[in-house]
Design a protein around this motif. Structure first.
Motif, PDB file in Angstrom:
ATOM      1  N   ARG A  76      -0.291   0.230  -5.582  1.00 22.95           N
ATOM      2  CA  ARG A  76      -1.533   0.416  -4.808  1.00 22.95           C
ATOM      3  C   ARG A  76      -2.821   0.245  -5.626  1.00 22.95           C
ATOM      4  O   ARG A  76      -3.762  -0.410  -5.153  1.00 22.95           O
ATOM      5  CB  ARG A  76      -1.521   1.794  -4.137  1.00 22.95           C
ATOM      6  N   PRO A  77      -2.917   0.784  -6.856  1.00 21.39           N
ATOM      7  CA  PRO A  77      -4.169   0.599  -7.613  1.00 21.39           C
ATOM      8  C   PRO A  77      -4.468  -0.853  -7.963  1.00 21.39           C
ATOM      9  O   PRO A  77      -5.610  -1.182  -8.317  1.00 21.39           O
ATOM     10  CB  PRO A  77      -3.925   1.433  -8.887  1.00 21.39           C
TER      11      PRO A  77
ATOM     12  N   TYR B 202      -4.207  -7.778 -10.917  1.00 14.45           N
ATOM     13  CA  TYR B 202      -4.304  -7.454  -9.493  1.00 14.45           C
ATOM     14  C   TYR B 202      -3.383  -8.379  -8.712  1.00 14.45           C
ATOM     15  O   TYR B 202      -3.209  -9.546  -9.061  1.00 14.45           O
ATOM     16  CB  TYR B 202      -5.740  -7.622  -8.974  1.00 14.45           C
TER      17      TYR B 202
ATOM     18  N   GLU C 118       0.824  -1.214   0.000  1.00 11.11           N
ATOM     19  CA  GLU C 118       0.000   0.000   0.000  1.00 11.11           C
ATOM     20  C   GLU C 118       0.859   1.266   0.000  1.00 11.11           C
ATOM     21  O   GLU C 118       0.394   2.331  -0.427  1.00 11.11           O
ATOM     22  CB  GLU C 118      -0.942   0.015   1.204  1.00 11.11           C
TER      23      GLU C 118
END
Length: 367
Positions: free
Chosen positions: A126-127, A322, A120
């Motif tokens: 982070r995205p 992701y 983070e």
């Protein structure tokens, strides 16, 4: 010329199987071949086989008649493949590091919550992080209201043990869990009144720290969701490199893709071609590799002496990537399950190449 040894630090169960060739998913032959490529002799031992008083290690070395127990000076470079939960083991490793002995992957287990917080801090990564919070009754209800589909996972755990899913449709909530693990046969799904958290879930999150995480809608192959395991390692040049990647599909009626839980492994290019036909597979592979290397670099700023990650990456039907999780002790055998024998061997060559890098350079590389 004195022989140059590389230490391989193992758990008890793997170590005990060496004389009989029963070492589970760890291949001693692969270590042997890879070490020889770099002019090294592997010595296999456990943490309790190291003596700080005499500065020696007692371990197995292969001879013409098989593996023989040998005592030798503690190697200058040690590749850790063990998991330690006791403070004493970590203190011993810290002592050796302070003496200038390189122990790469000195810690192979980090909590999923800790890893998430590390990433983070990186504005680039982070995205690509699913929303993740510490699980309690209030946070689970709030996250379910927001996302409609959650993964509940222990902060510490591996091969998908203890993981659960909670999803919501127009009228009900649905809870998927397993009582028998690791086994795909024990999975079941029950229908619940909306907002009613089942007793099993509440018991588990009270007993152990859990995370509630937004479930990413994974791309599917033959009707089964999949994610990508990317092995990222330091090798002969000391920098992070992708050794290989494969796709893991979930078994029927489940949502976990871990091979130990009944998941299947496939070459990733084949899966991309068949499941995402509108997207160039080579470009997807390149993007996935770049993302995994970025993530490894980011984590290594927080994890001293990290040199090996098994990265799980989610791919959506739109081709978005992701981060799911990073394993500090990649099991590697998934490549063999996928029929990728040469890549499987490469996951052993890279760490031995890194041992050679450390011996020759005498310094730990930059991130």
């Amino acid at each position: 010329m004195q022989p140059q040894y590389v230490g391989i630090l193992l758990n008890d169960s793997t170590y005990r199987g060496i004389p009989n060739g029963k070492t589970g998913t760890e291949s001693m032959e692969n270590y042997q071949e890879a070490a020889e490529m770099y002019g090294l002799i592997p010595c296999f031992f456990r943490i309790q086989d190291l003596s700080l008083e005499t500065c020696t290690a007692a371990g197995y070395i292969r001879t013409t008649s098989g593996y023989s127990l040998t005592e030798l000076p503690i190697p200058r470079v040690i590749h850790n493949r063990a998991i330690y939960r006791d403070k004493q083991a970590h203190q011993l490793i810290d002592r050796l590091l302070s003496w200038g002995i390189f122990i790469y992957n000195s810690s192979t287990r980090y909590g999923k919550d800790t890893v998430h917080l590390m990433l983070e801090e990186d504005p680039v990564i982070r995205p690509a992080l699913p929303q993740t919070v510490r699980a309690n009754a209030a946070s689970i209800r709030s996250m379910l209201e927001q996302h409609g589909d959650l993964i509940l996972k222990p902060c510490r755990g591996s091969v998908g043990l203890g993981i659960m899913r909670l999803r919501r449709d127009k009228f009900h909530d649905h809870f998927t869990y397993s009582r028998s693990s690791p086994s795909a046969k024990g999975w079941r799904t029950v229908r619940l009144s909306r907002g009613n958290l089942p007793l099993l879930l509440r018991k588990r999150i009270r007993a152990l720290p859990f995370l509630a995480q937004q479930r990413i809608p994974l791309a599917e192959y033959a009707g089964r969701p999949y994610d990508i395991r990317v092995t990222v390692q330091r090798g002969l040049r000391g920098v992070w490199e992708v050794s290989g990647m494969f796709a893991k599909t979930s078994p029927p009626r489940t949502f976990v893709s871990n091979i130990a839980q009944g998941g299947s492994a496939y070459p990733v290019r084949e899966i991309f071609c068949r499941s995402l036909p509108g997207m160039p597979p080579d470009l997807l592979i390149e993007r996935t590799a770049h993302f995994a290397i970025q993530t490894a670099r980011s984590l290594s700023k927080h994890m001293p002496y990290a040199a090996d990650f098994g990265m799980d990456v989610a791919v959506t039907s739109e081709g978005l990537l992701y981060f799911i999780e990073a394993n500090g002790r990649d099991q590697r055998y998934g490549f063999r399950e996928a029929g990728m024998e040469e890549v499987w061997k490469e996951t052993y060559r890279k760490p031995m190449g890194f041992a050679r890098y450390l011996l020759d350079s005498g310094i730990w590389p930059a991130y």
